[in-house]
Structure formats: structure tokens, C-alpha cells
Design a protein around this motif. Structure first.
Motif, short mmCIF file in Angstrom:
data_model
loop_
_atom_site.label_atom_id
_atom_site.label_comp_id
_atom_site.label_asym_id
_atom_site.label_seq_id
_atom_site.Cartn_x
_atom_site.Cartn_y
_atom_site.Cartn_z
N ASN A 383 -32.44 28.64 9.35
CA ASN A 383 -33.05 27.87 7.94
C ASN A 383 -32.26 28.42 6.86
O ASN A 383 -31.86 29.16 6.48
CB ASN A 383 -33.89 27.52 7.76
N PRO A 384 -31.26 27.00 5.95
CA PRO A 384 -30.35 27.84 4.97
C PRO A 384 -31.68 28.39 3.60
O PRO A 384 -32.17 26.95 3.74
CB PRO A 384 -29.23 26.98 4.93
N SER A 385 -31.43 29.39 2.13
CA SER A 385 -31.49 28.83 1.22
C SER A 385 -31.20 27.23 0.12
O SER A 385 -29.81 26.75 0.81
CB SER A 385 -30.93 30.00 0.52
N THR A 386 -31.48 27.30 -0.57
CA THR A 386 -30.67 26.81 -0.89
C THR A 386 -29.59 27.25 -2.44
O THR A 386 -29.32 26.36 -3.39
CB THR A 386 -31.17 25.43 -2.20
N ILE A 387 -29.74 28.87 -2.52
CA ILE A 387 -29.59 29.02 -3.71
C ILE A 387 -28.45 30.17 -3.63
O ILE A 387 -29.19 31.06 -2.28
CB ILE A 387 -30.59 29.64 -3.99
N PRO A 388 -27.03 30.10 -4.36
CA PRO A 388 -26.41 31.69 -3.34
C PRO A 388 -26.86 32.17 -4.08
O PRO A 388 -26.98 32.51 -5.10
CB PRO A 388 -24.92 30.55 -4.37
N ARG A 389 -26.42 33.74 -2.83
CA ARG A 389 -26.71 35.08 -3.40
C ARG A 389 -26.25 35.54 -2.72
O ARG A 389 -25.26 36.02 -2.37
CB ARG A 389 -28.03 35.72 -2.43
N MET A 390 -24.93 36.19 -4.56
CA MET A 390 -23.87 36.63 -4.30
C MET A 390 -23.81 37.53 -5.01
O MET A 390 -24.62 38.67 -4.13
CB MET A 390 -22.79 35.79 -5.24
N TYR A 391 -22.79 38.95 -5.66
CA TYR A 391 -22.85 39.85 -5.81
C TYR A 391 -24.25 40.16 -6.69
O TYR A 391 -24.74 39.81 -7.78
CB TYR A 391 -21.47 39.94 -6.55
N HIS A 392 -24.36 41.20 -6.58
CA HIS A 392 -25.91 42.05 -6.67
C HIS A 392 -26.98 41.40 -6.33
O HIS A 392 -28.20 40.56 -7.48
CB HIS A 392 -26.33 42.64 -8.63
N SER A 393 -27.55 40.63 -4.95
CA SER A 393 -28.12 40.46 -4.73
C SER A 393 -29.23 41.25 -3.74
O SER A 393 -28.32 42.24 -3.12
CB SER A 393 -27.79 39.23 -4.02
N THR A 394 -30.79 40.71 -3.96
CA THR A 394 -30.93 41.78 -2.97
C THR A 394 -32.13 40.87 -2.44
O THR A 394 -32.32 39.62 -1.78
CB THR A 394 -32.08 43.17 -3.73
N ALA A 395 -32.48 41.80 -1.19
CA ALA A 395 -33.50 41.68 -0.06
C ALA A 395 -34.63 42.42 0.97
O ALA A 395 -34.06 43.82 0.97
CB ALA A 395 -33.06 40.72 0.92
N ILE A 396 -36.06 42.47 0.52
CA ILE A 396 -36.55 43.57 1.30
C ILE A 396 -37.79 43.50 1.72
O ILE A 396 -38.05 41.69 1.50
CB ILE A 396 -36.71 44.63 0.32
N LEU A 397 -38.35 43.73 2.33
CA LEU A 397 -39.39 43.24 4.15
C LEU A 397 -40.48 44.32 3.02
O LEU A 397 -40.47 45.00 2.29
CB LEU A 397 -39.41 44.10 5.05
N LEU A 398 -41.33 42.70 3.15
CA LEU A 398 -43.00 42.65 3.12
C LEU A 398 -44.18 43.06 4.25
O LEU A 398 -43.24 42.40 3.97
CB LEU A 398 -43.36 41.26 1.96
N ARG A 399 -44.93 43.45 3.23
CA ARG A 399 -45.52 43.86 4.17
C ARG A 399 -46.63 42.83 5.02
O ARG A 399 -46.95 42.93 6.41
CB ARG A 399 -47.19 44.55 3.58
N ASP A 400 -46.61 41.36 4.83
CA ASP A 400 -47.28 40.73 5.40
C ASP A 400 -45.66 39.86 6.15
O ASP A 400 -45.93 38.47 6.66
CB ASP A 400 -47.82 39.47 4.76
N ARG A 402 -42.98 38.49 6.05
CA ARG A 402 -41.74 37.85 4.63
C ARG A 402 -40.80 38.68 4.22
O ARG A 402 -41.03 40.05 3.91
CB ARG A 402 -42.28 36.79 3.42
N VAL A 403 -39.24 38.24 3.61
CA VAL A 403 -38.69 39.12 2.85
C VAL A 403 -37.68 38.49 1.77
O VAL A 403 -38.04 37.51 1.36
CB VAL A 403 -37.15 38.83 4.14
N LEU A 404 -38.82 39.12 0.78
CA LEU A 404 -38.54 39.26 -1.23
C LEU A 404 -36.70 39.18 -1.15
O LEU A 404 -36.11 39.82 -0.62
CB LEU A 404 -39.08 40.53 -1.68
N VAL A 405 -36.29 37.90 -1.77
CA VAL A 405 -34.97 38.01 -1.58
C VAL A 405 -34.21 36.76 -3.58
O VAL A 405 -35.47 36.40 -3.52
CB VAL A 405 -34.08 36.57 -1.11
N ALA A 406 -33.44 38.34 -3.97
CA ALA A 406 -33.97 37.51 -5.35
C ALA A 406 -32.12 38.23 -5.47
O ALA A 406 -31.50 38.63 -5.07
CB ALA A 406 -34.50 38.64 -5.86
N GLY A 407 -31.60 38.14 -6.95
CA GLY A 407 -30.32 38.52 -7.61
C GLY A 407 -29.52 37.38 -7.33
O GLY A 407 -29.74 36.52 -6.92
N SER A 408 -28.81 37.94 -8.53
CA SER A 408 -26.98 37.51 -7.47
C SER A 408 -26.74 37.49 -9.92
O SER A 408 -27.35 36.48 -10.16
CB SER A 408 -26.89 35.79 -7.10
#
Length: 440
Positions: A383-400, A402-408
């Protein structure tokens, strides 16, 4: 159950019995994964993120963008006479995000962490090195705590300028810091004895004039203690203790670059014990940009990104790349290994390269890659997000899980209005499906 399987199983149990945080906003159906908007704004761009052992995430942004949207506490200000934008900046360029509480607080980073590198070390602290301008030789440490801890910065802790370098934790607890712009060498932190900086000719051999394509090399510690290092379109197995190349791998088919600014991504797949003496280690490299894309972007010609992945067994007697085709072409994507052994490919653009204003056609759909699936059917579009994540975006795995997604922020400075892809301060989480094909 062998040692590596036991470790993976333990991590898997930790993951699914972890405390689940509150404040969830599910935006899509769970069958193909679900999205949650966690924060409408964290005040800064998440150029870098790192999960710590206390379920806090350290997030940081470059310091020379101008003022952020988050003030520093207690009237603190960063004073930098060399800053070309704001010489007296009382806004934050780093935050600590509390995963369980879904709250964040500002942190004070003194020197420019733009395109820096780092790693978590055995005591749980984040040691972060290099960057741009006044940050190029600096070392910064963040020690996990439950109070008001902040960044601790040293003087010039590095021997060489490190901008777009790669760090990897070594078995002895040190970090190796490899490459960077105009740096065809490596060093260790904490520092070792003289000479301190060690030549690595492979980095100069993979350096394309103009576009470079050997920055932020992909580095993985192999089961034999050597380092698998991939830059541009080639890889070697390197003995960092003796300074010798142990094995040279064939170029990835097609010959196109995969490292910055062509900016694909890579993971090492879970290790497998084939027998008592043999460990199978595989590296997966996905996406990137065709050779020449960086130069063409200068003329506003945004070339379609690469839609292929290369997979190689690095310990075999005659390693060869096996190529596969992704559902979407992707440059500037992030890859995260999940606890069930699947790989999440997320963020990025369908055309262009890394760099200011250099990407177009955001790829909103994450993709799962199932390593043990049948060849030709390993990818699953989610399923897609509605937020473009371009240059300088990040994603990391959390302990539960989920994947934390941010930046751009594909702009030289903050641009919240009138931009094709505005500076992005929202923080979201993606919950990938973890059970569907895990047994393949």
C-alpha cells in the motif's frame, strides 16, 4: 537450531511481544501494510535517523539550511561565524523521538552533520562522524538516557575530512570509516597508531569524474571477518587488517552505478549455515540510476531509474550476480531487513538522481522482497503512502516491527511553499505484512 537461527528467532520474538505504542492512525488496509501519521511536524528534516537501545530515535538534519521550525530550549543558540545562512541560530537541527510515548524533544548539534556517517557501538551510544564544512573531521556521541542528555562533540576526532563516507562497526568495537569525497582511504575510530589513514585504491578505481558514484559505499562485515565493499558497479572482499583485497567480484550486470549519487541501496541477507564449516552470505543491491544520469539532470533531463536488483553469494568459489526486476524503478530508495528475513524497499524517485532538485516521479509504493521465494516471484507491491519521500529521506526498523519513515528535502534550503516537493517535516510509520510468505 544453529546459532544464527537462534539469534534471528530471539529477535523475532522480541519484535512481536514488544510494547505497542499509542496514537496510531491507520490510513490504509492491513493486507498490503498500513500507514500511520505519527507527527504532523517534528520541526526538522530527518536526514539521518538511528534507533537506540532505549526505544528512542535520534534524528538530525544539516545545520546550514537556515532556521528550522523547532526552537532550542532555555534560550540555547548555536553560534557559528562560518555559517553562510544563520550565524546565531536558536533553532534545533536534531531531535530525540520517544517511540513508546510518541513524543520528541529538541537536541543541540553544534557542527554540520550534512551527509555524515556513524554507527551504534557496543555500549549503546551513537558515534557519528564527519559531515560538511566545520563538521568534516568532527566526532559526535549521543549516549542513551531517559533524561535531558544531548550530543557530546569532540574536536577534530578524524584524521581526514569525511563527507559521504561509510562507517561500519568492527568485532573489536571500533568503527572503520571508509571513503568520502576525495578520500580514497579509510581510518578507524577510536584512532589507531600511525599512520592513522590507510590507502584504499579500490575507491579511486571506482571514482567517475564529475559524478563520482563511489560515495557512501555499501559495506558489510562478512562471516570470515573481512569486509564486502561495493562502490559504483563493483565490489571487493577486503581484509582491513592487512590492507589487501581478498577477492574481486564481477561488475554488476549492465554496468550502471548503484552508489551515490546514483544512489541505490543494499542489505546483507540473513546468514545461512550450509554445513558445520560453511556459512552462506548474500548481498542484495537494488535500484540506482543509469550511468550519465547525474550529468543529464543538469540539462533537466530526468532519466528513468534502474528497476533491477543484483544478488550475489559472496563466499562461493565463483560468485556471480543474479539479476531480478523490481515492480518499480527506484533511485534514492531505502532498504530495511525485517525480522522475518524479508526486505522492505521504500521511498525514493522513479527518475533522476540524488542531489538538489534532481529527482522526479516519487515512488509511493513500498515493495517487499522475499529472499526464499521462487525466482521471478519474490517481489510484492504494498500500500502506498501519500507523502513523497525524495532526496534526504530515511527509513529504519523499530522494535515493534513498524518502519519509521521521515525526511525529504530536495532543496538547498527549507522550502515549504511553491516547491514541487516541499520540505517534509511529517513523521510516519509503515507496518509491513510480516507473516504472509515468511515460511518460503
Amino acid at each position: 537450531m544453529n546459532r544464527y537461527s537462534s539469534i534471528l528467532f530471539f529477535l523475532f520474538l522480541q519484535l512481536f511481544f514488544a510494547i505497542q505504542p499509542c496514537h496510531r492512525v491507520v490510513t490504509t488496509a492491513a493486507g498490503g501494510g498500513s500507514w500511520q501519521l505519527l507527527q504532523k511536524s517534528i520541526g526538522i528534516v530527518a536526514m539521518h535517523m538511528q534507533l537506540l537501545n532505549n526505544d528512542r530515535v535520534v534524528i538530525y538534519d544539516r545545520t546550514d539550511f537556515g532556521r528550522s521550525n523547532l526552537s532550542l530550549p532555555d534560550g540555547k543558540c548555536r553560534v557559528d561565524s562560518s555559517d553562510l545562512v544563520v550565524k546565531n541560530d536558536c533553532t534545533a537541527h536534531s531531535v530525540e523521538y520517544d517511540v513508546l510515548a510518541n513524543k520528541f524533544r529538541p537536541l543541540m548539534v553544534q557542527t554540520d552533520v550534512w551527509c555524515s556517517s556513524g554507527s551504534v557501538v557496543p555500549d549503546g551510544s551513537l558515534v557519528q562522524t564527519g559531515g560538511f564544512s566545520d563538521g568534516e573531521r568532527k566526532v559526535r556521541t549521543f549516549y542513551p538516557c531517559n533524561g535531558d542528555c544531548d550530543w557530546v562533540e569532540t574536536g577534530d576526532g578524524l584524521k581526514a575530512r569525511r563527507w559521504y563516507a561509510t562507517n561500519h562497526l568492527l568485532p573489536d568495537g571500533k568503527q572503520i570509516v571508509i571513503g568520502g569525497r576525495d578520500q580514497f582511504n579509510y581510518e578507524f575510530y577510536p584512532k589507531t597508531s600511525s599512520p592513522g589513514v590507510y590507502s584504499f585504491p579500490f575507491l579511486s578505481q571506482t571514482n567517475d569524474r564529475g559524478s563520482e558514484n563511489n560515495l557512501y559505499p555499501f559495506v558489510f562485515l562478512n562471516s570470515d571477518g573481512n569486509l564486502f565493499v561495493f562502490a559504483n558497479n563493483r565490489a571487493v572482499l577486503y581484509d582491513y587488517k592487512t590492507g589487501k583485497v581478498v577477492k574481486t567480484y564481477p561488475a554488476i550486470p549492465g554496468g550502471d552505478p548503484r552508489s551515490y549519487p546514483s544512489t541505490g541501496s543494499a542489505v546483507m541477507l540473513p546468514l545461512k549455515n550450509l554445513d558445520a564449516a560453511t556459512i552462506e552470505a548474500e548481498v542484495l543491491v537494488c535500484g540506482g540510476a543509469p550511468r550519465g544520469s547525474f550529468e543529464k539532470v543538469a540539462k533537466r533531463n530526468f532519466v528513468k531509474a534502474l528497476d533491477t536488483c543484483g544478488r550475489i553469494k559472496i563466499n562461493g568459489p565463483n560468485p556471480q550476480w543474479a539479476m531480478e526486476t523490481m515492480p518499480y524503478a527506484r533511485v534514492m530508495g531505502d532498504m530495511t531487513l525485517l525480522p522475518n528475513g524479508a526486505v522492505l524497499i521504500i521511498n525514493g524517485a522513479g527518475t533522476g538522481t540524488a542531489g538538489w532538485e534532481n529527482g522526479r516521479n516519487p515512488v509511493l509504493n513500498p515493495v517487499l522482497y522475499w529472499p526464499n521465494g521462487a525466482a521471478g516471484s519474490r517481489f510484492e507491491s504494498l500500500n502506498p503512502s501519500t507523502i513523497p519521500r525524495m532526496y534526504h529521506s530515511t527509513a529504519i526498523l523499530l522494535r515493534d516491527g513498524r518502519v519509521l519513515v521521515a525526511g525529504s528535502n530536495p532543496h538547498v534550503g527549507y522550502a515549504f511553499r511553491g516547491a514541487l516537493f516541499p520540505t517534509e517535516l511529517r513523521l510516519e510509520a509503515f507496518s509491513p505484512p510480516l507473516f504472509g510468505r515468511a515460511a518460503e
